[in-house]
Design an enzyme around this catalytic site. Sequence first.
Site, PDB file in Angstrom:
ATOM      1  N   LYS A   1      -9.525   5.730  13.366  1.00 55.73           N
ATOM      2  CA  LYS A   1      -8.249   6.003  12.811  1.00 55.73           C
ATOM      3  C   LYS A   1      -7.310   6.590  13.682  1.00 55.73           C
ATOM      4  CE  LYS A   1      -6.993   8.654   8.771  1.00 55.73           C
ATOM      5  NZ  LYS A   1      -7.446   9.486   7.550  1.00 55.73           N
TER       6      LYS A   1
ATOM      7  N   SER B   1      -5.621   8.182   2.846  1.00 58.46           N
ATOM      8  CA  SER B   1      -4.857   8.102   3.950  1.00 58.46           C
ATOM      9  C   SER B   1      -5.531   7.124   4.865  1.00 58.46           C
ATOM     10  CB  SER B   1      -4.593   9.584   4.751  1.00 58.46           C
ATOM     11  OG  SER B   1      -5.690   9.941   5.175  1.00 58.46           O
TER      12      SER B   1
ATOM     13  N   SER C   1      -9.547  10.971   1.322  1.00 57.44           N
ATOM     14  CA  SER C   1      -8.818   9.703   1.995  1.00 57.44           C
ATOM     15  C   SER C   1      -9.911   8.802   2.483  1.00 57.44           C
ATOM     16  CB  SER C   1      -7.995  10.517   3.217  1.00 57.44           C
ATOM     17  OG  SER C   1      -6.872  11.107   2.622  1.00 57.44           O
TER      18      SER C   1
END
Length: 495
Positions: free
Chosen positions: A78, A158, A182
Amino acid sequence: MSDLNKLGLAEARDALRKGEVNSVELTESCLKAIDEADALNAFVHKTPEIALERAKAADERIKGGDAPAMCGLPIGIKDLFCTKGVPSQAASKILEGFKPEYESTVSQQLADAGAVMLGKLNMDEFAMGSSNETSVYGNAVSPWRRGNDDAQLTPGGSSGGSASAVAADLCLAATGTDTGGSIRQPAAFTGITGIKPTYGRCSRWGIVAFASSLDQAGPMTKNVRDAAIMLETMCGHDPKDSTSAELAVPNFEAMLTGDIKGKKIGIPKEYRMDGMPAEIEKLWADGAEMLKAAGAEIVDISLPHTKYALPAYYVIAPAEASSNLARYDGVRYGRRATLAQGDGITEMYEKTRAEGFGHEVQRRVMVGTYVLSAGFYDAYYNRARRVRTLIKEDFEDVFAAGVDAILTPATPSASFGLGEMTEADPVQMYLNDVFTVTVNLAGLPGVSVPAGLDKQGLPLGLQLIGRPWEEGDLLNTAYALENAAGFVAKPGKWW
């Protein structure tokens, strides 16, 4: 072996050890899949050179016989994790051009274990969002579609890029972070497994901060066994992070027996929300029946302060964000606005932050600054902190009464279309976190397991919440649920 990118971590690890495949072949298969999947916008910084170099090193290490479980396995990282010499932007314009001179502890631990980094993954800007629509790179897109409808769907947020990449078999697994859901919400939206470990189990050092008392890294994988394998590598004490727990990390995979006889599973009545879709209600009831059939005892429990969790979270998280994001001012790194003649330092701060932050980040920074201001500190921030303590005590009481895990829905709906939740009403978007934020507020481990499809053929997930530091036990309960649910659906390839 063809379609090597479709393997999970455990399958690929075993194939590597048997010499049926090598890491370079695995990595090349993933790199090819990534290049063909630009329509998903999941990978935003591709690192094929680093990937192949690490794959070659991993193959040598495997030949030498001293390879850890993650050695040679291609994964995505990420964009919130700092990676040395590779853009680490937290999906924000304000960090344009930022290439750290250091590596986050979690990504370093994965690299040390021989994992192969394929590149950086899309996300909501500074991890603020539930749909991956606040990214400077543009929306990440789910590989799933509603029936024959061509509308693009959100992979959740997210960690949307991570979820999309794992579900579409662009990588074998990915790192995510979870501040209010998330990891678990995007995992539920895309039919994969995601675990947020206990706060302090994974180091936060080198992960761009959103809300420091809530953020926690975790793995996003194709199944529960893979989550156990990757989580073990990601965990461990880190002296560079004062909130990192000095606890031994167990062999989580070895704890996956599937035996949950005699375990007490709590069903909290407060999670029965008004207007909850019948499909979610049924999935939850079916999940409880599955665990009961596996030998667990299902008990009704009460978590009375649940109804205050969302408002408390949306005071505490923006407050911490406004403090953490004060460092982005155009002085030391990242973007600096072009200044007019006569502009001073105040104008530089104002213009840089106005240009660099997207609307959602600006909104949360302003909310956070407001609740921390002198006149409202007690009315909002301190009150929210007291509510947080009460939420934590609710869970402690339930666990003290002998409950081993708590079963809830992961999300209030299946994935929705990109652009369907309007900018005009951000609260609609915030309601996506209704089942997940309590876990962050209490610092507990939570895992999302895919358990079924809705009538449009989209994945739905169930959440299990565990006792602090007992991720192994929680994963074993998740493993039993996964075996009973038998979820094997994959998105049809359209990209």
